[in-house]
Scaffold this motif. Structure first.
Motif, PDB file in Angstrom:
ATOM      1  N   LYS A   1      23.214  52.474 -16.645  1.00 31.74           N
ATOM      2  CA  LYS A   1      21.988  53.136 -16.215  1.00 31.74           C
ATOM      3  C   LYS A   1      21.017  52.036 -15.833  1.00 31.74           C
ATOM      4  N   MET A   2      20.521  52.091 -14.603  1.00 31.16           N
ATOM      5  CA  MET A   2      19.561  51.087 -14.155  1.00 31.16           C
ATOM      6  C   MET A   2      18.563  51.718 -13.213  1.00 31.16           C
ATOM      7  N   LYS A   3      17.474  51.012 -12.993  1.00 28.57           N
ATOM      8  CA  LYS A   3      16.438  51.538 -12.116  1.00 28.57           C
ATOM      9  C   LYS A   3      16.897  51.498 -10.658  1.00 28.57           C
ATOM     10  N   VAL A   4      16.633  52.587  -9.950  1.00 26.85           N
ATOM     11  CA  VAL A   4      16.934  52.663  -8.517  1.00 26.85           C
ATOM     12  C   VAL A   4      16.237  51.513  -7.796  1.00 26.85           C
ATOM     13  N   LYS A   5      14.998  51.244  -8.176  1.00 28.36           N
ATOM     14  CA  LYS A   5      14.223  50.171  -7.549  1.00 28.36           C
ATOM     15  C   LYS A   5      14.944  48.829  -7.671  1.00 28.36           C
ATOM     16  N   ASP A   6      15.539  48.550  -8.831  1.00 33.88           N
ATOM     17  CA  ASP A   6      16.260  47.287  -9.020  1.00 33.88           C
ATOM     18  C   ASP A   6      17.509  47.216  -8.152  1.00 33.88           C
TER      19      ASP A   6
ATOM     20  N   ALA B   1      21.941  37.644 -14.101  1.00 35.04           N
ATOM     21  CA  ALA B   1      21.405  36.550 -13.281  1.00 35.04           C
ATOM     22  C   ALA B   1      20.257  37.035 -12.391  1.00 35.04           C
ATOM     23  N   LEU B   2      20.333  38.291 -11.950  1.00 31.66           N
ATOM     24  CA  LEU B   2      19.287  38.859 -11.097  1.00 31.66           C
ATOM     25  C   LEU B   2      18.095  39.396 -11.894  1.00 31.66           C
ATOM     26  N   GLY B   3      18.205  39.362 -13.217  1.00 26.69           N
ATOM     27  CA  GLY B   3      17.117  39.870 -14.051  1.00 26.69           C
ATOM     28  C   GLY B   3      17.014  41.386 -14.036  1.00 26.69           C
ATOM     29  N   ILE B   4      18.135  42.046 -13.795  1.00 25.06           N
ATOM     30  CA  ILE B   4      18.148  43.513 -13.772  1.00 25.06           C
ATOM     31  C   ILE B   4      18.475  44.024 -15.173  1.00 25.06           C
ATOM     32  N   ARG B   5      17.573  44.800 -15.728  1.00 20.84           N
ATOM     33  CA  ARG B   5      17.806  45.429 -17.037  1.00 20.84           C
ATOM     34  C   ARG B   5      18.664  46.669 -16.840  1.00 20.84           C
ATOM     35  N   TYR B   6      19.569  46.883 -17.767  1.00 24.59           N
ATOM     36  CA  TYR B   6      20.450  48.042 -17.686  1.00 24.59           C
ATOM     37  C   TYR B   6      20.878  48.459 -19.085  1.00 24.59           C
ATOM     38  N   GLN B   7      21.230  49.722 -19.174  1.00 25.93           N
ATOM     39  CA  GLN B   7      21.806  50.246 -20.403  1.00 25.93           C
ATOM     40  C   GLN B   7      23.260  50.584 -20.100  1.00 25.93           C
TER      41      GLN B   7
ATOM     42  N   TYR C   1      23.819  51.402 -25.189  1.00 23.46           N
ATOM     43  CA  TYR C   1      23.505  50.020 -25.572  1.00 23.46           C
ATOM     44  C   TYR C   1      22.599  49.384 -24.528  1.00 23.46           C
ATOM     45  N   GLU C   2      21.810  48.404 -24.954  1.00 27.77           N
ATOM     46  CA  GLU C   2      21.019  47.600 -24.020  1.00 27.77           C
ATOM     47  C   GLU C   2      21.893  46.455 -23.538  1.00 27.77           C
ATOM     48  N   GLY C   3      22.074  46.352 -22.226  1.00 25.83           N
ATOM     49  CA  GLY C   3      22.762  45.209 -21.646  1.00 25.83           C
ATOM     50  C   GLY C   3      24.255  45.137 -21.881  1.00 25.83           C
ATOM     51  N   ARG C   4      24.767  43.932 -21.702  1.00 27.09           N
ATOM     52  CA  ARG C   4      26.210  43.661 -21.730  1.00 27.09           C
ATOM     53  C   ARG C   4      26.788  43.798 -23.132  1.00 27.09           C
ATOM     54  N   PRO C   5      28.114  43.977 -23.209  1.00 27.46           N
ATOM     55  CA  PRO C   5      28.750  44.046 -24.528  1.00 27.46           C
ATOM     56  C   PRO C   5      28.704  42.683 -25.224  1.00 27.46           C
ATOM     57  N   GLU C   6      28.591  42.708 -26.535  1.00 28.26           N
ATOM     58  CA  GLU C   6      28.566  41.457 -27.299  1.00 28.26           C
ATOM     59  C   GLU C   6      29.902  40.738 -27.209  1.00 28.26           C
ATOM     60  N   LYS C   7      30.986  41.502 -27.280  1.00 27.35           N
ATOM     61  CA  LYS C   7      32.329  40.926 -27.212  1.00 27.35           C
ATOM     62  C   LYS C   7      32.987  41.376 -25.907  1.00 27.35           C
ATOM     63  N   THR C   8      33.608  40.436 -25.219  1.00 27.13           N
ATOM     64  CA  THR C   8      34.194  40.767 -23.913  1.00 27.13           C
ATOM     65  C   THR C   8      35.716  40.764 -23.916  1.00 27.13           C
ATOM     66  N   GLU C   9      36.344  40.395 -25.019  1.00 26.54           N
ATOM     67  CA  GLU C   9      37.799  40.424 -25.030  1.00 26.54           C
ATOM     68  C   GLU C   9      38.288  41.860 -24.841  1.00 26.54           C
ATOM     69  N   GLY C  10      39.331  41.986 -24.031  1.00 28.90           N
ATOM     70  CA  GLY C  10      39.877  43.307 -23.721  1.00 28.90           C
ATOM     71  C   GLY C  10      39.203  43.975 -22.534  1.00 28.90           C
ATOM     72  N   ARG C  11      38.186  43.354 -21.977  1.00 27.43           N
ATOM     73  CA  ARG C  11      37.506  43.902 -20.799  1.00 27.43           C
ATOM     74  C   ARG C  11      37.970  43.146 -19.559  1.00 27.43           C
ATOM     75  N   GLU C  12      38.011  43.852 -18.433  1.00 26.57           N
ATOM     76  CA  GLU C  12      38.470  43.244 -17.194  1.00 26.57           C
ATOM     77  C   GLU C  12      37.437  42.254 -16.657  1.00 26.57           C
ATOM     78  N   ALA C  13      37.925  41.215 -15.989  1.00 28.95           N
ATOM     79  CA  ALA C  13      37.057  40.176 -15.432  1.00 28.95           C
ATOM     80  C   ALA C  13      36.053  40.763 -14.449  1.00 28.95           C
TER      81      ALA C  13
ATOM     82  N   THR D   1      27.039  52.491 -21.652  1.00 27.93           N
ATOM     83  CA  THR D   1      27.808  53.247 -22.632  1.00 27.93           C
ATOM     84  C   THR D   1      29.282  53.025 -22.333  1.00 27.93           C
ATOM     85  N   ASP D   2      30.072  52.915 -23.376  1.00 26.17           N
ATOM     86  CA  ASP D   2      31.520  52.746 -23.240  1.00 26.17           C
ATOM     87  C   ASP D   2      32.184  54.069 -23.590  1.00 26.17           C
ATOM     88  N   HIS D   3      33.283  54.353 -22.914  1.00 26.50           N
ATOM     89  CA  HIS D   3      33.926  55.660 -23.070  1.00 26.50           C
ATOM     90  C   HIS D   3      35.373  55.585 -22.609  1.00 26.50           C
TER      91      HIS D   3
END
Length: 190
Positions: free
Chosen positions: A157-162, A30-36, A7-19, A38-40
């Motif tokens: 997954k994110m860029k090493v540079k970021d 907030a830092l403008g870091i793009r990331y992908q 997936y691109e970015g954060r999950p749409e729904k956050t219920e059931g996920r730890e703070a 996967t949940d497992h």
């Protein structure tokens, strides 16, 4: 074999996920870091990460929480997952006579993470800089890296540079680069 989706970015729904997981996404956004992402299921060993590695298609780091013999200095070591960790090889480079694994209690206290979830993202919780980041130079060779968002039921997954230019400065941590070959070195006995 798990059926994983990237997936691109954060999950749409956050219920059931730890703070602490949500705080990772908040900071990265907030830092403008793009990331992908996967949940497992729980992935707390390098072997369990095989399917995850395949979908992330990047260097997935082995992250070790270490301390000196006196338990007065703590380290987070990032290294390629396929390298073998040799204590004496690292000890010689950082000038610490003995290194061992840090306790789960200190890991939770300083990084707000539990064994199996160790990640560079935990440094966002180390406000007093109690943990020194040690980074194998091979981590810097790829364009991307994979890590957990402080829980071992998702991977990013994110860029090493970021990570180097945005994340680490924002959390006030500077890595010490080390060279680990994972083999016995001349003059160093294992």
């Amino acid at each position: 074999m798990q059926n994983l989706t990237l997936y691109e970015g954060r999950p749409e729904k956050t219920e059931g996920r730890e703070a602490k997981e949500i705080r990772v996404y908040d900071l990265l956004d907030a830092l403008g870091i793009r990331y992908q992402r996967t949940d497992h299921g729980h992935a707390d060993t390098m072997e369990a990460c095989h399917d995850i590695d395949a979908i992330l298609d990047c260097l997935v780091c082995k992250n070790l929480f270490l301390c000196n013999r006196q338990q007065t200095r703590f380290y987070l070591l990032m290294m390629p997952g396929d390298k073998v960790f040799k204590t004496k090889e690292l000890s010689a480079q950082i000038g610490s006579a003995r290194l061992s694994f840090g306790s789960p209690e200190k890991m939770l206290e300083y990084l707000d993470i539990c064994p199996g979830s160790v990640s560079v993202m935990g440094l966002m919780n180390d406000h007093d800089n109690q943990v020194q980041l040690l980074m194998d130079e091979d981590v810097l060779k790829g364009e991307y890296l994979g890590c957990h968002p402080c829980v071992n039921t998702s991977s990013l997954k994110m860029k090493v540079k970021d990570v180097m230019e945005k994340f680490l400065p924002a959390v006030h941590h500077e890595p010490i680069l080390v060279k680990l070959v994972g083999e016995e070195q001349p003059g160093i006995r294992q």
